[in-house]
Design a protein around this motif. Structure first.
Motif, PDB file in Angstrom:
ATOM      1  N   LEU A   1       0.809  -1.214   0.000  1.00 52.57           N
ATOM      2  CA  LEU A   1       0.000   0.000   0.000  1.00 52.57           C
ATOM      3  C   LEU A   1       0.845   1.269   0.000  1.00 52.57           C
ATOM      4  O   LEU A   1       0.598   2.179  -0.807  1.00 52.57           O
ATOM      5  CB  LEU A   1      -0.965  -0.006   1.181  1.00 52.57           C
ATOM      6  CG  LEU A   1      -1.959   1.152   1.186  1.00 52.57           C
ATOM      7  CD1 LEU A   1      -2.835   1.119  -0.048  1.00 52.57           C
ATOM      8  CD2 LEU A   1      -2.810   1.117   2.440  1.00 52.57           C
ATOM      9  N   PRO A   2       1.883   1.407   0.839  1.00 48.91           N
ATOM     10  CA  PRO A   2       2.709   2.628   0.761  1.00 48.91           C
ATOM     11  C   PRO A   2       3.372   2.796  -0.598  1.00 48.91           C
ATOM     12  O   PRO A   2       3.466   3.910  -1.107  1.00 48.91           O
ATOM     13  CB  PRO A   2       3.748   2.411   1.863  1.00 48.91           C
ATOM     14  CG  PRO A   2       3.126   1.454   2.791  1.00 48.91           C
ATOM     15  CD  PRO A   2       2.280   0.548   1.970  1.00 48.91           C
ATOM     16  N   LEU A   3       3.849   1.669  -1.170  1.00 44.94           N
ATOM     17  CA  LEU A   3       4.476   1.771  -2.486  1.00 44.94           C
ATOM     18  C   LEU A   3       3.481   2.225  -3.548  1.00 44.94           C
ATOM     19  O   LEU A   3       3.805   3.032  -4.427  1.00 44.94           O
ATOM     20  CB  LEU A   3       5.064   0.417  -2.881  1.00 44.94           C
ATOM     21  CG  LEU A   3       6.323  -0.014  -2.103  1.00 44.94           C
ATOM     22  CD1 LEU A   3       6.713  -1.423  -2.472  1.00 44.94           C
ATOM     23  CD2 LEU A   3       7.479   0.948  -2.374  1.00 44.94           C
ATOM     24  N   LEU A   4       2.249   1.709  -3.478  1.00 46.76           N
ATOM     25  CA  LEU A   4       1.238   2.100  -4.455  1.00 46.76           C
ATOM     26  C   LEU A   4       0.861   3.566  -4.298  1.00 46.76           C
ATOM     27  O   LEU A   4       0.652   4.276  -5.281  1.00 46.76           O
ATOM     28  CB  LEU A   4      -0.003   1.211  -4.307  1.00 46.76           C
ATOM     29  CG  LEU A   4      -1.077   1.364  -5.382  1.00 46.76           C
ATOM     30  CD1 LEU A   4      -0.487   1.118  -6.768  1.00 46.76           C
ATOM     31  CD2 LEU A   4      -2.237   0.421  -5.123  1.00 46.76           C
ATOM     32  N   ILE A   5       0.796   4.039  -3.030  1.00 47.71           N
ATOM     33  CA  ILE A   5       0.500   5.464  -2.814  1.00 47.71           C
ATOM     34  C   ILE A   5       1.619   6.313  -3.407  1.00 47.71           C
ATOM     35  O   ILE A   5       1.375   7.363  -4.021  1.00 47.71           O
ATOM     36  CB  ILE A   5       0.325   5.757  -1.312  1.00 47.71           C
ATOM     37  CG1 ILE A   5      -0.914   5.053  -0.771  1.00 47.71           C
ATOM     38  CG2 ILE A   5       0.230   7.251  -1.059  1.00 47.71           C
ATOM     39  CD1 ILE A   5      -1.115   5.214   0.712  1.00 47.71           C
TER      40      ILE A   5
ATOM     41  N   ALA B   1      -7.525  -1.327  -3.812  1.00 48.85           N
ATOM     42  CA  ALA B   1      -6.265  -0.752  -3.343  1.00 48.85           C
ATOM     43  C   ALA B   1      -6.085   0.664  -3.875  1.00 48.85           C
ATOM     44  O   ALA B   1      -5.666   1.573  -3.150  1.00 48.85           O
ATOM     45  CB  ALA B   1      -5.101  -1.641  -3.790  1.00 48.85           C
ATOM     46  N   LEU B   2      -6.424   0.871  -5.155  1.00 46.96           N
ATOM     47  CA  LEU B   2      -6.317   2.209  -5.746  1.00 46.96           C
ATOM     48  C   LEU B   2      -7.286   3.172  -5.058  1.00 46.96           C
ATOM     49  O   LEU B   2      -6.957   4.342  -4.825  1.00 46.96           O
ATOM     50  CB  LEU B   2      -6.596   2.130  -7.242  1.00 46.96           C
ATOM     51  CG  LEU B   2      -6.403   3.417  -8.034  1.00 46.96           C
ATOM     52  CD1 LEU B   2      -4.952   3.886  -7.964  1.00 46.96           C
ATOM     53  CD2 LEU B   2      -6.817   3.221  -9.496  1.00 46.96           C
ATOM     54  N   GLU B   3      -8.491   2.691  -4.735  1.00 50.80           N
ATOM     55  CA  GLU B   3      -9.454   3.530  -4.008  1.00 50.80           C
ATOM     56  C   GLU B   3      -8.908   3.932  -2.648  1.00 50.80           C
ATOM     57  O   GLU B   3      -9.072   5.093  -2.212  1.00 50.80           O
ATOM     58  CB  GLU B   3     -10.769   2.768  -3.847  1.00 50.80           C
ATOM     59  CG  GLU B   3     -11.553   2.604  -5.127  1.00 50.80           C
ATOM     60  CD  GLU B   3     -12.725   1.654  -4.985  1.00 50.80           C
ATOM     61  OE1 GLU B   3     -13.662   1.734  -5.795  1.00 50.80           O
ATOM     62  OE2 GLU B   3     -12.705   0.812  -4.064  1.00 50.80           O
ATOM     63  N   SER B   4      -8.242   3.019  -1.981  1.00 48.21           N
ATOM     64  CA  SER B   4      -7.656   3.326  -0.665  1.00 48.21           C
ATOM     65  C   SER B   4      -6.575   4.380  -0.793  1.00 48.21           C
ATOM     66  O   SER B   4      -6.484   5.309   0.026  1.00 48.21           O
ATOM     67  CB  SER B   4      -7.089   2.054  -0.036  1.00 48.21           C
ATOM     68  OG  SER B   4      -8.117   1.119   0.196  1.00 48.21           O
ATOM     69  N   CYS B   5      -5.742   4.263  -1.830  1.00 48.30           N
ATOM     70  CA  CYS B   5      -4.705   5.275  -2.058  1.00 48.30           C
ATOM     71  C   CYS B   5      -5.342   6.646  -2.288  1.00 48.30           C
ATOM     72  O   CYS B   5      -4.887   7.657  -1.724  1.00 48.30           O
ATOM     73  CB  CYS B   5      -3.857   4.890  -3.260  1.00 48.30           C
ATOM     74  SG  CYS B   5      -2.905   3.384  -3.052  1.00 48.30           S
TER      75      CYS B   5
END
Length: 952
Positions: free
Chosen positions: A883-887, A924-928
């Protein structure tokens, strides 16, 4: 040596040439040169006929001279010049033609008694020439009048000459051998001149009978009928016949017209537009005319046969446009006239065609085929007809009071009325494009008034019996508002939504064009009013206002004497503030207009087309056509020419479409075929999609681009994809039926898979611009927070941002950073996870939700690939690390309007992916996206650690 027959021919031509020269000097030139130009019409006509006779006489003399020269050359050079060189054998058709033209000119003069009239004006001169005239004649009584003498002098030498031609040619035929090279030429000439003799005899008999007829008619009847072209073929005084229903006293059959005399009335019927219909009775037959049916009844079968045969042959001769040769009924063409013909007729009977002139194709007395109708007032119709009525495509012009302006109807017609698709362009600058039934707007249609018109508007929707009825959208440019909802009898009636240019939206129930009862108002700042309205959409009566901050005002509302709104009620400030996202996302119209019934007027013609088996001749009528529209053309009769986009051989194109469709049923080729079909405006699927795009733009572009309509638009796109898949299946079924095969049934699950997985991605680009705009407006507030978060995060260098996001240091791709002299890691920007960032940016380059999800999957793969390279071994990221990497990647990709993108993907995603990898990655994209919006993601608030359980 030349034969005696050739010598006799030479002497015959010498005598005839001299006779023609003498006739010219003794008769024709004095007839033409004595008097000045006459003033009376009849005298001028006589002069014209005599001039024509003089011209044909001159041509006859020239042909005789040429024949004479050929005989002289043969006489003097018999060994070098063959018999076939004689003009009579070499060019008998030419000699025949000049004789026939002379007889035609002569009989025209005879019919109108031109010789008697001229002789009467110069009686003294012609009495003095009587002796000279008699020298040209044989067996002529001295008691004959001058006119009769002139007529005989112009006829007898020619008839005797042709008779001698025949006798000498017959003798020549008998003297030469069977193998003589000129044998066939001589036999051909004998036949031609024998026929000419018969032709001349019949022509002279008809002319004499016609001339005698005029003396039996009244002066009024004679003035109407006496023309040089008329030749009497049959008279009911000779062979009695009665005609009903006109009860004619006398029936005259001329070579170009049938005439019924009834008192002083003369009824004339053009033979080209007469159809002979044999009757059951042996003494009766029928004639069909453009306006009535005539029954001919004879006294006995023999008389009936005479009349029917002569009428039939006269019609055939009139249609051929030349006299039968050698006699009536002896033409080479079939003896029965064709049922289908071309002609022109002006209708006289009272009715819709009164005084209209039809020119075109006919069948058994009725306009049938291509033709043109013209009325005296300038009204015109050009198109196809069937049994007297407009049928198929036609262009109809109706003149208006304004100079040279017309209402133009380019439509399909059925039994005389507009039916099917049409385009109507009015002189008032209004344009209607849509369907008709019984001459009235019916079904789906668009009525557009030009911006410069007195009341500029556009209505897109359904019609019934000429009135707006059913679901429709009307945009009022002057008021800056759009109505979306139900109509009845040309007025807003039923549930409806009004969207204004100022961003204010109303929803309620309309009656007689006004809003009644309770309704909903949404303002630009997301304030919500629920309550009663006046008919002009003013707040009145009991209601409740919910403000964006959560305050509510409930009570009674009214408008004051001046500007402003008066209320008496309770203001509640204790309510908790509502979720801003839910407040701004209120949707209008959902449930009020069931999506499956919204655009039935668009789908129905296509279903009718498929149900009928996809006939090519109905393709335009049911699926429409395209023409260039120009207001300049609306001022001109150039409208009578219409270039349509669809080719005339529509039947053939449908066959090709269905054949091609069968060749692309396999999944690997079906998608490509559908993409091609949907982009082709001539393909039935492409036409249907074009119309659906038009309705979508009418609803959601311009004033309709309102965030509160996103729900309506989204479900509409899905419904269109479903209907287009059903349309494809319908075409496939017809194609298989033509091959004697059946289409397999499709269950709901399979249909849903095809609609969402195949058709929706193909049609979405056609609606994407308007649809994505609605998503942008709906998620504008969230995207604004997201953009601010991105702007703040972009201030961080790569290593600082990785540290800020709590990315494990062993996952930092420092080896990817290539430093220059005096450069530190802490200053490098936009270099880490560069391949994943560039991959994610591609999500904006496609409109297909599946392709967007594939981009997201590749982005995830690029992140893992980079981490694997950094660690030097394959590594699967746990959720806490991913998640941090995707953000980080999302923040560096700087995708504009990511919230709108995410929600569109979620709404349009194939249901088969729910719960799968794509669903997981999208979550995951929505969470970012949500975390970037949060305050704790800003520069002044540093998070302690990430809790993945919170996110998943």
């Amino acid at each position: 040596m030349c034969s005696p027959e050739e010598a006799a021919l030479l002497r015959l031509e010498e005598v005839h040439s001299a006779t023609l020269a003498r006739i010219n000097s003794l008769i024709l030139q004095p007839l033409l040169s004595a008097d000045p130009e006459p003033s009376e019409p009849q005298a001028r006509e006589c002069l014209r006929l005599l001039q024509e006779l003089h011209r044909s006489s001159q041509e006859l003399w020239e042909a005789t001279e040429e024949s004479l020269r050929s005989l002289w050359e043969r006489q003097h050079h018999p060994h070098s010049i063959g018999l076939e060189s004689l003009l009579l054998l070499r060019s008998p058709d030419r000699v025949l033609q000049v004789h026939m033209e002379y007889i035609e000119s002569y009989t025209s003069c005879l019919v109108v008694q031109a010789f008697q009239k001229v002789a009467k004006r110069k009686s003294e001169y012609w009495r003095g020439q009587r002796k000279a005239l008699r020298q040209l004649l044989t067996g002529m009584s001295s008691e004959c009048s001058v006119g009769t003498t002139l007529a005989q002098a112009l006829r007898q030498p020619l008839t005797q000459h042709v008779q001698q031609y025949v006798l000498l040619l017959l003798s020549l035929r008998d003297t030469i051998g069977e193998r003589h090279p000129a044998k066939q030429l001589v036999m051909h000439a004998v036949t031609l001149f024998g026929n000419l003799q018969s032709f001349m005899g019949q022509a002279l008999d008809q002319a004499v009978a016609t001339q005698a007829l005029w003396h039996t008619l009244s002066s009024r009847q004679r003035d109407v009928l006496c023309t040089p072209a008329h030749r009497l073929l049959q008279d009911s005084q000779d062979v009695p016949v009665t005609v009903t229903p006109l009860r004619a006293e006398r029936v005259l059959l001329f070579d170009d017209a049938l005439v019924l005399l009834q008192g002083h009335n003369v009824h004339t019927f053009d033979l080209k537009l007469l159809w002979v219909d044999p009757g059951q009775d042996r003494c009766m037959f029928h004639l069909l005319t453009p306006e009535e049916e005539l029954s001919f009844c004879a006294r006995d079968p023999q008389s009936q046969v005479v009349w029917q045969w002569k009428v039939t042959q006269a019609v055939c001769q009139a249609l051929r446009g030349k006299k039968d040769f050698p006699v009536l009924g002896a033409g080479l063409e079939p003896a029965e006239p064709p049922a289908c013909r071309c002609g022109s007729y002006t209708f006289r009977a009272e009715g819709r065609l009164c005084q209209a002139t039809y020119e075109g194709e006919w069948f058994r007395g009725r306009p049938h085929g291509k033709g043109t109708l013209k009325w005296p007032n300038g009204r015109n119709h050009v198109g196809n007809f069937c049994e007297g009525l407009e049928q198929g495509f036609g262009i109809h012009l109706v003149p208006q009071a304004a100079e040279d302006k017309f209402d133009c109807y380019k439509c399909h017609w059925q039994e005389g009325s507009m039916c099917g698709y049409g385009i109507c362009e009015y002189s008032s600058d209004e344009v209607y494009k849509g369907y008709f039934q019984d001459g009235l707007r019916h079904g789906f249609g668009v009525l557009d008034c030009a911006p410069q018109g007195p009341q500029p508007f556009r209505y897109t929707g359904h019609w019934e019996k000429g009135q707006r009825s059913g679901f429709g959208i009307q945009e009022d440019s002057d008021r800056g508002e759009r109505y979306i909802g139900m109509w009845r009898a040309d007025q807003r009636h039923g549930p409806g939504v009004v969207v204004t240019q100022a961003g204010v939206c109303y929803q309620g129930t309309f009656q007689v064009d006004k809003m009644v009862g309770p309704g909903v108002l949404l303002s630009e700042d997301d304030s919500l009013y629920e309550g009663a309205f006046t008919r002009d959409l003013t707040l009145v009566g009991k209601g409740k206002v919910t403000f964006p901050n959560g305050f509510t005002l409930e009570g009674s509302f009214s408008s004051g004497t001046g500007k402003g709104l008066y209320t008496q009620g309770v203001l509640d400030t204790a309510a908790l503030p509502p979720d801003p996202s839910s407040t701004c996302k209120r949707q209008l119209g959902l449930g009020a207009f069931p999506v499956e019934s919204r655009w039935q007027g668009v789908y129905s013609p296509f279903r009718d087309f498929v149900r009928a088996g996809c006939p090519g001749d109905l393709q335009e009528a049911l699926l429409g056509f395209h023409v260039q529209s120009s207001r300049e053309l609306r001022k001109s009769q150039e409208y009578l020419c219409c270039e349509r986009s669809h080719p005339e051989d529509s039947a053939g194109s449908v066959e090709d479409i269905l054949e091609e469709l069968l060749q692309h049923r396999e999944p690997e080729t079906l998608q490509q075929y559908l993409r091609k079909a949907l982009s082709n405006v001539r393909h039935p699927l492409g036409k249907l999609l074009q119309t659906l795009m038009l309705t979508f733009q009418a609803s959601y572009a311009g004033v309709g681009a309102n965030k509160h309509l996103q729900g309506l638009a989204q479900e509409e796109v899905k419904q269109h994809a479903q209907e287009l898949w059903a349309a494809y299946r319908g075409l496939l079924q017809v194609a298989l039926q033509r091959k004697g095969q059946a289409l397999e049934e499709e269950d709901k699950e399979t249909r849903d898979l095809q609609v969402h997985g195949l058709m929706l991605p193909l049609v979405l680009p056609s609606f994407y611009s308007e649809l994505f705009t609605l998503y942008l407006l709906l998620h504008e507030r969230e995207d604004s927070l997201y953009s601010q978060g991105i702007a703040n995060l972009s201030l961080f260098p790569d290593t600082k941002l990785l540290e800020f996001l709590d990315v494990q240091k062993h996952l930092w791709p420092l080896k990817d950073l290539k430093l220059t002299t005096n450069q530190r890691y802490s200053l490098v920007r936009d270099k880490c996870f560069l391949s994943a960032t560039e991959c994610l940016q591609k999500i904006m380059t496609t409109v297909d939700p599946r392709e967007k999800l594939e981009v997201l999957e590749k982005t995830y793969g690029e992140i893992e690939t980079t981490v694997t390279r950094v660690l030097g071994r394959e590594h699967k990221l746990p959720m806490d690390d991913l998640l941090p990497l995707l953000i980080y990647v999302v923040s560096r990709a700087r995708i504009q309007h990511l919230g709108a993108e995410i929600h569109l993907i979620r709404d349009m995603m194939d249901p088969v992916h729910i719960g799968g990898l794509y669903d997981f990655l999208l979550t995951a994209l929505e969470s970012c996206y949500e975390h970037i919006q949060k305050e704790d993601m800003r520069l002044r608030h540093l998070p302690g650690h990430w809790d993945s359980r919170e996110l998943w």
